[in-house]
Write a protein that holds these residues in place. Structure first.
Motif, PDB file in Angstrom:
ATOM      1  N   GLY A   1       0.847  -1.254  -0.021  1.00 27.75           N
ATOM      2  CA  GLY A   1      -0.086  -0.096   0.091  1.00 27.75           C
ATOM      3  C   GLY A   1       0.987   1.245  -0.062  1.00 27.75           C
ATOM      4  N   LEU A   2       0.881   1.941  -1.150  1.00 30.70           N
ATOM      5  CA  LEU A   2       1.863   3.317  -1.043  1.00 30.70           C
ATOM      6  C   LEU A   2       1.281   4.357  -0.719  1.00 30.70           C
ATOM      7  CD1 LEU A   2       3.170   2.485  -4.868  1.00 30.70           C
ATOM      8  CD2 LEU A   2       3.910   1.603  -2.529  1.00 30.70           C
ATOM      9  N   LYS A   3      -0.220   4.624  -0.828  1.00 30.54           N
ATOM     10  CA  LYS A   3      -0.650   5.859  -0.492  1.00 30.54           C
ATOM     11  C   LYS A   3      -2.034   5.599  -0.128  1.00 30.54           C
ATOM     12  CE  LYS A   3       1.999   9.628  -3.165  1.00 30.54           C
ATOM     13  NZ  LYS A   3       1.786  10.442  -4.297  1.00 30.54           N
TER      14      LYS A   3
ATOM     15  N   GLY B   1       4.808  -4.758   7.585  1.00 27.33           N
ATOM     16  CA  GLY B   1       6.214  -3.946   7.531  1.00 27.33           C
ATOM     17  C   GLY B   1       5.972  -2.541   6.782  1.00 27.33           C
ATOM     18  N   ALA B   2       6.905  -1.634   7.103  1.00 27.89           N
ATOM     19  CA  ALA B   2       6.858  -0.312   6.543  1.00 27.89           C
ATOM     20  C   ALA B   2       7.617  -0.373   5.315  1.00 27.89           C
ATOM     21  CB  ALA B   2       7.450   0.595   7.729  1.00 27.89           C
ATOM     22  N   ILE B   3       7.090   0.627   4.451  1.00 23.82           N
ATOM     23  CA  ILE B   3       7.909   0.825   3.076  1.00 23.82           C
ATOM     24  C   ILE B   3       8.815   1.796   3.651  1.00 23.82           C
ATOM     25  CG2 ILE B   3       7.750   1.713   0.721  1.00 23.82           C
ATOM     26  CD1 ILE B   3       4.808   0.501   0.586  1.00 23.82           C
ATOM     27  N   ASP B   4      10.015   1.474   3.678  1.00 25.96           N
ATOM     28  CA  ASP B   4      11.404   2.185   3.918  1.00 25.96           C
ATOM     29  C   ASP B   4      11.861   2.950   2.702  1.00 25.96           C
ATOM     30  OD1 ASP B   4      12.649   0.021   3.022  1.00 25.96           O
ATOM     31  OD2 ASP B   4      13.340  -0.505   5.214  1.00 25.96           O
ATOM     32  N   ALA B   5      12.754   3.353   2.731  1.00 27.54           N
ATOM     33  CA  ALA B   5      13.512   3.957   1.666  1.00 27.54           C
ATOM     34  C   ALA B   5      14.135   3.245   0.698  1.00 27.54           C
ATOM     35  CB  ALA B   5      14.693   4.944   2.130  1.00 27.54           C
ATOM     36  N   PRO B   6      14.760   2.147   1.097  1.00 30.79           N
ATOM     37  CA  PRO B   6      15.257   1.071   0.136  1.00 30.79           C
ATOM     38  C   PRO B   6      14.185   0.404  -0.725  1.00 30.79           C
ATOM     39  CG  PRO B   6      16.481   0.806   2.093  1.00 30.79           C
ATOM     40  CD  PRO B   6      15.489   1.740   2.472  1.00 30.79           C
ATOM     41  N   ILE B   7      13.038  -0.129  -0.047  1.00 31.07           N
ATOM     42  CA  ILE B   7      11.872  -0.606  -0.508  1.00 31.07           C
ATOM     43  C   ILE B   7      11.049   0.259  -1.649  1.00 31.07           C
ATOM     44  CG2 ILE B   7       9.593  -1.625  -0.162  1.00 31.07           C
ATOM     45  CD1 ILE B   7      10.694  -3.092   2.234  1.00 31.07           C
TER      46      ILE B   7
ATOM     47  N   THR C   1       9.189   4.086  12.507  1.00 25.72           N
ATOM     48  CA  THR C   1       8.358   3.706  11.157  1.00 25.72           C
ATOM     49  C   THR C   1       9.250   3.298  10.014  1.00 25.72           C
ATOM     50  OG1 THR C   1       6.602   5.071  11.957  1.00 25.72           O
ATOM     51  CG2 THR C   1       6.422   4.276   9.678  1.00 25.72           C
ATOM     52  N   PHE C   2      10.551   4.062   9.716  1.00 23.79           N
ATOM     53  CA  PHE C   2      11.101   3.747   8.681  1.00 23.79           C
ATOM     54  C   PHE C   2      12.552   3.364   8.869  1.00 23.79           C
ATOM     55  CE2 PHE C   2       7.526   7.046   7.420  1.00 23.79           C
ATOM     56  CZ  PHE C   2       7.265   6.016   6.298  1.00 23.79           C
TER      57      PHE C   2
END
Length: 301
Positions: free
Chosen positions: A54-56, A139-145, A239-240
């Protein structure tokens, strides 16, 4: 490899999507814009393992096979498997952006049979045809993902090269997501204890993404989203798994790399556009991140 773009219009709104299919792997990206808060059904008989990102947007979905309802905000991911797939989605915002990958069951098990313990347990359940979600904690969508997702969405390769690129990035997402779930499950005493604060941290990430070229400072971010700076910094790191400044640095350098590959802008122009004090400062930061200079990207595409 097949690529298909679609636009679906209904009384509820519009949905723009693109899918890539190769070797029985299916990758999809969709942006849905609603006229109102509503609900809709989704179903499939495909016997596949599903990655969901889920991006947004905020929404909930009820997963019939697992008899579970998940209340989610943009910036999350999980991996699921069930014999049949029936869900009901209720949007809580007017824009939803999602991304998904479907792996054939046998191929997923092949990739994960020697992976970390959670993935091995998950693969064993799949082989027993159990309905299962990899992690109870999304899981959180962190910068690498996020960077890998953007590389897939904006991939400019074609033909067999694109197929190879998409396969490699799908496997990279599998690795990054597996590590992310371990981090999520190790967090015991959460600092952010209510959904309202979690939504504000997601808003912080979105604000940074929108203003990479002219980033706001911490005080401005805190005022914009309605958090004090302490909660902002602690919540963002929780979170990230990085600081606000660390996340901004990652986004700027990844965007610089993209500009060097896909545009004719000079390194000096890019450094100015992204807010670096001098081209030398940009050059040093870029080399520290990637191990090579901006000049190398331009001359070795």
């Amino acid at each position: 490899m097949q690529e298909e773009k679609q636009q679906h219009t209904s009384e509820q709104g519009t949905r723009d999507s693109i899918t890539w299919t190769f070797d029985d792997i299916r990758i999809g990206h969709a942006v849905s814009k609603f006229n109102c808060l509503t609900s809709f059904q989704g179903a499939s008989d495909a016997d596949v393992v599903r990655f969901h990102f889920g991006l947004k947007g905020d929404y909930s979905f009820t997963y019939k096979q697992l008899n579970q309802t998940y209340d989610l905000i943009g910036g999350h991911h999980n991996i699921m498997y069930s014999k049949g797939f029936d869900i009901e989605v209720k949007n809580k915002s007017l824009v939803l952006e999602t991304f998904g990958i479907q792996f054939p069951k046998a191929l997923f098990v092949q990739f994960t049979q020697n992976a970390n313990e959670p993935l091995q347990r998950f693969a064993a359940s799949i082989m027993e045809d159990k309905n299962v979600m990899l992690s109870n904690n999304w899981g959180a969508i962190d910068a690498p993902i996020q960077q890998v997702l953007q590389q897939i969405i904006h991939c400019k390769y074609g033909g067999d090269l694109k197929k190879l690129f998409l396969l490699s990035k799908s496997i990279e997402l599998l690795v990054l997501c597996a590590e992310s779930y371990i981090t999520a499950n190790q967090q015991k005493d959460l600092f952010l204890k209510n959904k309202a604060d979690q939504e504000k941290i997601i808003a912080v990430r979105d604000l940074i993404n929108e203003r990479v070229h002219c980033p706001p400072n911490l005080s401005e971010i805190a005022r914009t989203v309605g958090l004090n700076e302490y909660k902002l910094k602690r919540g963002f790191k929780e979170t990230f798994n990085t600081t606000v400044f660390g996340y901004l640095t990652e986004q700027r350098l990844q965007l610089a790399h993209q500009y060097l590959r896909d545009t004719q802008k000079t390194a000096a122009e890019i450094s100015f556009e992204l807010g670096y004090a001098t081209p030398q400062h940009f050059n040093n930061a870029f080399k520290k991140k990637f191990g090579f200079t901006p000049f190398s990207v331009r001359n070795n595409p």
